[in-house]
Motif scaffolding. Structure first.
Motif, mmCIF file in Angstrom:
data_model
loop_
_atom_site.group_PDB
_atom_site.id
_atom_site.type_symbol
_atom_site.label_atom_id
_atom_site.label_comp_id
_atom_site.label_asym_id
_atom_site.label_seq_id
_atom_site.Cartn_x
_atom_site.Cartn_y
_atom_site.Cartn_z
ATOM 1 N N ASP A 1 32.702 36.519 38.368
ATOM 2 C CA ASP A 1 32.916 36.147 39.770
ATOM 3 C C ASP A 1 33.525 34.744 39.730
ATOM 4 N N SER A 2 34.865 34.684 39.634
ATOM 5 C CA SER A 2 35.477 33.363 39.411
ATOM 6 C C SER A 2 35.279 32.436 40.610
ATOM 7 N N GLY A 3 35.178 33.015 41.820
ATOM 8 C CA GLY A 3 34.927 32.180 42.996
ATOM 9 C C GLY A 3 33.628 31.400 42.837
ATOM 10 N N TYR B 1 34.159 28.067 41.184
ATOM 11 C CA TYR B 1 34.670 27.035 42.088
ATOM 12 C C TYR B 1 33.563 26.563 43.032
ATOM 13 N N ARG B 2 32.721 27.498 43.457
ATOM 14 C CA ARG B 2 31.598 27.130 44.330
ATOM 15 C C ARG B 2 30.621 26.228 43.580
ATOM 16 N N LEU B 3 30.315 26.578 42.322
ATOM 17 C CA LEU B 3 29.393 25.770 41.519
ATOM 18 C C LEU B 3 29.939 24.368 41.327
ATOM 19 N N VAL C 1 41.443 20.850 37.746
ATOM 20 C CA VAL C 1 40.219 21.659 37.827
ATOM 21 C C VAL C 1 40.535 23.086 37.380
ATOM 22 N N ARG C 2 41.637 23.629 37.872
ATOM 23 C CA ARG C 2 41.999 25.013 37.521
ATOM 24 C C ARG C 2 42.226 25.124 36.018
ATOM 25 N N GLU C 3 42.867 24.097 35.467
ATOM 26 C CA GLU C 3 43.137 24.071 34.038
ATOM 27 C C GLU C 3 41.814 24.017 33.258
ATOM 28 N N GLY D 1 38.880 37.564 41.490
ATOM 29 C CA GLY D 1 39.320 36.248 41.948
ATOM 30 C C GLY D 1 40.596 36.250 42.749
ATOM 31 N N ARG D 2 41.386 35.198 42.530
ATOM 32 C CA ARG D 2 42.652 35.049 43.252
ATOM 33 C C ARG D 2 43.830 35.020 42.275
ATOM 34 N N ASP D 3 43.547 34.554 41.040
ATOM 35 C CA ASP D 3 44.634 34.372 40.064
ATOM 36 C C ASP D 3 44.277 35.022 38.731
ATOM 37 N N MET D 4 43.453 36.064 38.776
ATOM 38 C CA MET D 4 43.045 36.730 37.529
ATOM 39 C C MET D 4 44.273 37.391 36.878
ATOM 40 N N ASN E 1 49.949 29.426 50.124
ATOM 41 C CA ASN E 1 50.992 28.404 50.056
ATOM 42 C C ASN E 1 50.613 27.171 49.262
ATOM 43 N N ARG E 2 49.450 27.206 48.571
ATOM 44 C CA ARG E 2 49.092 26.029 47.775
ATOM 45 C C ARG E 2 49.952 26.018 46.500
ATOM 46 N N ASP E 3 50.105 24.807 45.941
ATOM 47 C CA ASP E 3 50.964 24.681 44.755
ATOM 48 C C ASP E 3 50.301 25.275 43.518
HETATM 49 O O1 DC Z 1 35.882 34.229 46.527
HETATM 50 P P1 DC Z 1 35.123 33.022 46.970
HETATM 51 O O2 DC Z 1 35.003 32.912 48.467
HETATM 52 O O3 DC Z 1 33.796 32.873 46.312
HETATM 53 O O4 DC Z 1 36.020 31.766 46.502
HETATM 54 C C1 DC Z 1 35.619 30.446 46.757
HETATM 55 C C2 DC Z 1 36.849 29.541 46.794
HETATM 56 O O5 DC Z 1 37.448 29.443 45.506
HETATM 57 C C3 DC Z 1 37.952 30.002 47.756
HETATM 58 O O6 DC Z 1 38.428 28.844 48.447
HETATM 59 C C4 DC Z 1 39.044 30.520 46.857
HETATM 60 C C5 DC Z 1 38.823 29.779 45.561
HETATM 61 N N1 DC Z 1 39.139 30.592 44.380
HETATM 62 C C6 DC Z 1 40.285 30.316 43.704
HETATM 63 O O7 DC Z 1 41.050 29.445 44.107
HETATM 64 N N2 DC Z 1 40.587 31.011 42.560
HETATM 65 C C7 DC Z 1 39.782 31.974 42.130
HETATM 66 N N3 DC Z 1 40.094 32.647 41.014
HETATM 67 C C8 DC Z 1 38.592 32.299 42.830
HETATM 68 C C9 DC Z 1 38.300 31.581 43.973
#
Ligand code: DC
Length: 229
Positions: free
Chosen positions: A38-40, A43-45, A112-114, A133-136, A190-192
């Motif tokens: 659960d990659s989100g 980011y939450r942690l 952070v992403r890196e 996630g969003r970028d898996m 639209n984020r970079d």
């Molecule tokens: O899916 P979620 O609501 O738990 O995600 C929390 C935040 O993290 C949301 O703003 C999107 C971001 N996120 C991300 O940028 N990349 C991911 N792979 C997963 C979540």
């Protein structure tokens, strides 16, 4: 990284929030006996850990160090995933709107992403991984043999959120939620850093008019066509 990506079967599942990824991913992981990322939650942690330590969110170097070193654990107890931050159970706090807002602040920081890349890839263990996630599919597991992109209309995702909130006793107007969902889509797409978009080789499924069982059935058919299940 390449070795880990190629020796374990990874199914990458991306899409905006409210498209039904979480439920689908948990069911798929349990059906296939795969691990679940659960990659989100990472980011939450990080958002939560940074806030607790009083880190200024503009201090990207400090966020990066925390992302690399924060002490986190995911434990399954009686079918429920318990998330620990520095040994403390934060599972409940992790799901709140406030923590979601902190997560979205740290998620736009490239450092952070890196820093979280390797931590996410470490979840790939035999026999396989369902990565949510969003970028898996675009970044973290870009050579995954199956990538799914789940979508649903903003109206439908807002309606699902509305129902969830009503069940928790919170009454927010549906119109306000539609606006919130659309604004968040706009930001995420639209984020970079790793914008939300389907990988070129992702199978797209619109869940607006589908039940979770129907979504599950379509994914299982794709897996069987690809001889992956
Ligand atoms: O899916 P979620 O609501 O738990 O995600 C929390 C935040 O993290 C949301 O703003 C999107 C971001 N996120 C991300 O940028 N990349 C991911 N792979 C997963 C979540």
């Amino acid at each position: 990284m390449a070795a880990e990506q190629s020796t374990v079967t990874v199914i990458a599942i991306d899409g905006p929030s409210g498209a039904g990824k979480g439920t689908l991913c948990r069911r798929l992981a349990s059906r296939l006996g795969y691990h679940y990322l659960d990659s989100g939650a990472l980011y939450r942690l990080l958002g939560l850990a940074a806030q607790r330590r009083g880190i200024d969110f503009a201090n990207h170097a400090a966020l990066q160090v925390l992302a690399e070193h924060m002490d986190i654990q995911f434990k399954t107890e009686h079918d429920r995933v318990v998330v620990l931050l520095e040994g403390e159970d934060v599972s409940r706090e992790l799901r709140t709107e406030q923590t979601g807002a902190l997560a979205s602040l740290v998620a736009v920081v490239p450092a952070v992403r890196e820093a979280l890349l390797q931590r996410q890839r470490d979840f790939a263990r035999p026999p396989g991984l369902i990565a949510d996630g969003r970028d898996m599919g675009t970044v973290v597991f870009s050579d995954a043999p199956l990538k799914i992109y789940l979508t649903a209309s903003a109206q439908e995702r807002a309606a699902r959120r509305h129902k969830e909130l009503l069940e928790k006793g919170e009454n927010v107007s549906l119109a306000a939620l539609v606006e919130q969902v659309s604004a968040r889509d706009e930001r995420d797409m639209n984020r970079d850093a790793s914008p939300l978009r389907p990988a070129a080789d992702a199978v797209q499924i619109d869940t607006s008019d589908l039940s979770i069982e129907e979504v599950m059935q379509s994914v299982l058919s794709i897996l069987s066509l690809k001889n992956m299940a």
